[in-house]
Design a protein around this motif. Structure first.
Motif, PDB file in Angstrom:
ATOM      1  N   SER A 128       0.831  -1.212   0.000  1.00 37.20           N
ATOM      2  CA  SER A 128       0.000   0.000   0.000  1.00 37.20           C
ATOM      3  C   SER A 128       0.867   1.263   0.000  1.00 37.20           C
ATOM      4  O   SER A 128       0.452   2.301  -0.515  1.00 37.20           O
ATOM      5  CB  SER A 128      -0.965   0.001   1.181  1.00 37.20           C
ATOM      6  N   VAL A 129       2.055   1.174   0.564  1.00 33.29           N
ATOM      7  CA  VAL A 129       2.980   2.314   0.550  1.00 33.29           C
ATOM      8  C   VAL A 129       3.374   2.649  -0.887  1.00 33.29           C
ATOM      9  O   VAL A 129       3.406   3.823  -1.281  1.00 33.29           O
ATOM     10  CB  VAL A 129       4.241   2.000   1.398  1.00 33.29           C
ATOM     11  N   ILE A 130       3.660   1.631  -1.679  1.00 35.26           N
ATOM     12  CA  ILE A 130       4.041   1.844  -3.078  1.00 35.26           C
ATOM     13  C   ILE A 130       2.860   2.413  -3.863  1.00 35.26           C
ATOM     14  O   ILE A 130       3.031   3.328  -4.673  1.00 35.26           O
ATOM     15  CB  ILE A 130       4.526   0.526  -3.726  1.00 35.26           C
ATOM     16  N   GLU A 131       1.671   1.889  -3.613  1.00 34.39           N
ATOM     17  CA  GLU A 131       0.482   2.411  -4.291  1.00 34.39           C
ATOM     18  C   GLU A 131       0.284   3.891  -3.989  1.00 34.39           C
ATOM     19  O   GLU A 131      -0.024   4.685  -4.878  1.00 34.39           O
ATOM     20  CB  GLU A 131      -0.752   1.608  -3.885  1.00 34.39           C
ATOM     21  N   GLN A 132       0.481   4.256  -2.736  1.00 31.67           N
ATOM     22  CA  GLN A 132       0.338   5.660  -2.335  1.00 31.67           C
ATOM     23  C   GLN A 132       1.426   6.509  -2.994  1.00 31.67           C
ATOM     24  O   GLN A 132       1.145   7.599  -3.510  1.00 31.67           O
ATOM     25  CB  GLN A 132       0.432   5.769  -0.816  1.00 31.67           C
ATOM     26  N   ASP A 133       2.664   6.041  -2.990  1.00 36.89           N
ATOM     27  CA  ASP A 133       3.760   6.767  -3.641  1.00 36.89           C
ATOM     28  C   ASP A 133       3.488   6.957  -5.127  1.00 36.89           C
ATOM     29  O   ASP A 133       3.731   8.031  -5.689  1.00 36.89           O
ATOM     30  CB  ASP A 133       5.086   6.007  -3.490  1.00 36.89           C
ATOM     31  N   TYR A 134       2.984   5.918  -5.761  1.00 38.02           N
ATOM     32  CA  TYR A 134       2.722   5.974  -7.198  1.00 38.02           C
ATOM     33  C   TYR A 134       1.615   6.985  -7.504  1.00 38.02           C
ATOM     34  O   TYR A 134       1.717   7.749  -8.471  1.00 38.02           O
ATOM     35  CB  TYR A 134       2.366   4.581  -7.728  1.00 38.02           C
ATOM     36  N   ARG A 135       0.571   7.009  -6.685  1.00 30.30           N
ATOM     37  CA  ARG A 135      -0.486   8.006  -6.872  1.00 30.30           C
ATOM     38  C   ARG A 135       0.085   9.423  -6.746  1.00 30.30           C
ATOM     39  O   ARG A 135      -0.291  10.323  -7.500  1.00 30.30           O
ATOM     40  CB  ARG A 135      -1.623   7.788  -5.876  1.00 30.30           C
ATOM     41  N   LYS A 136       0.989   9.626  -5.792  1.00 24.59           N
ATOM     42  CA  LYS A 136       1.613  10.944  -5.630  1.00 24.59           C
ATOM     43  C   LYS A 136       2.456  11.295  -6.852  1.00 24.59           C
ATOM     44  O   LYS A 136       2.465  12.446  -7.295  1.00 24.59           O
ATOM     45  CB  LYS A 136       2.475  10.975  -4.368  1.00 24.59           C
TER      46      LYS A 136
END
Length: 164
Positions: A144-152
């Motif tokens: 989920s951290v990567i998903e959040q980073d990617y959205r940013k």
């Protein structure tokens, strides 16, 4: 600000490097330019007929397009395209990035590593995703951290989608 021809040329060069842009896209872009003007420039004709050229030859043609470079604008165009191609990135085996995504994200990091002309917002988003990708793949944290980073990362270039 609308990207210039040079910004698009650099965008396509980055796209070839990241294996995201095809020769067909480049040829379609330049063919459209040719139809919009009365006297096409030499580089336009060369690019229009580049379907079977070596990638480095195409990059050299793109580099020959006159104008002032701006890596940030070209990179933001590329990230906007990433958002279209990969609106989300999902893990492989719940922890590792799929090889195509891993290579892509690592290559983005290498593109900006020595670049001085990148806004902090964009640089931070790319650095963060690279760093967190290492942590998650080593077992610290979840995807989920990567998903959040990617959205940013995608949010840094949302305004550039209109120019693709």
């Amino acid at each position: 600000m609308k990207p210039s021809l040079k910004h698009y040329a650099d965008y396509f060069s980055i796209g070839i490097y990241l294996n995201i842009c095809s020769y067909g896209e480049i040829i379609n872009w330049v063919d459209k330019l040719i139809t919009e003007i009365d006297h096409p420039e030499d580089w336009m004709i060369e690019l229009s007929t580049s379907a079977y050229k070596h990638p480095l030859d195409v990059v050299h043609l793109l580099d020959s397009i006159p104008g002032e470079q701006n890596l940030e604008i070209s990179l933001r165009l590329m990230i906007a395209k990433l958002g279209r191609i990969y609106p989300i990135i999902s893990p492989d085996h719940n922890r590792f990035a799929k090889p195509v995504h891993s290579k892509l994200l690592r290559s983005l990091y290498h593109l900006i590593f020595d670049a001085d002309s990148i806004a902090d917002e964009l640089r931070t988003a790319i650095y963060q995703i690279d760093m967190d990708l290492d942590y998650v793949e080593q077992g610290y944290g979840d995807w989920s951290v990567i998903e959040q980073d990617y959205r940013k990362l995608l949010a840094t270039s949302f305004d550039y989608q209109q120019w693709l």
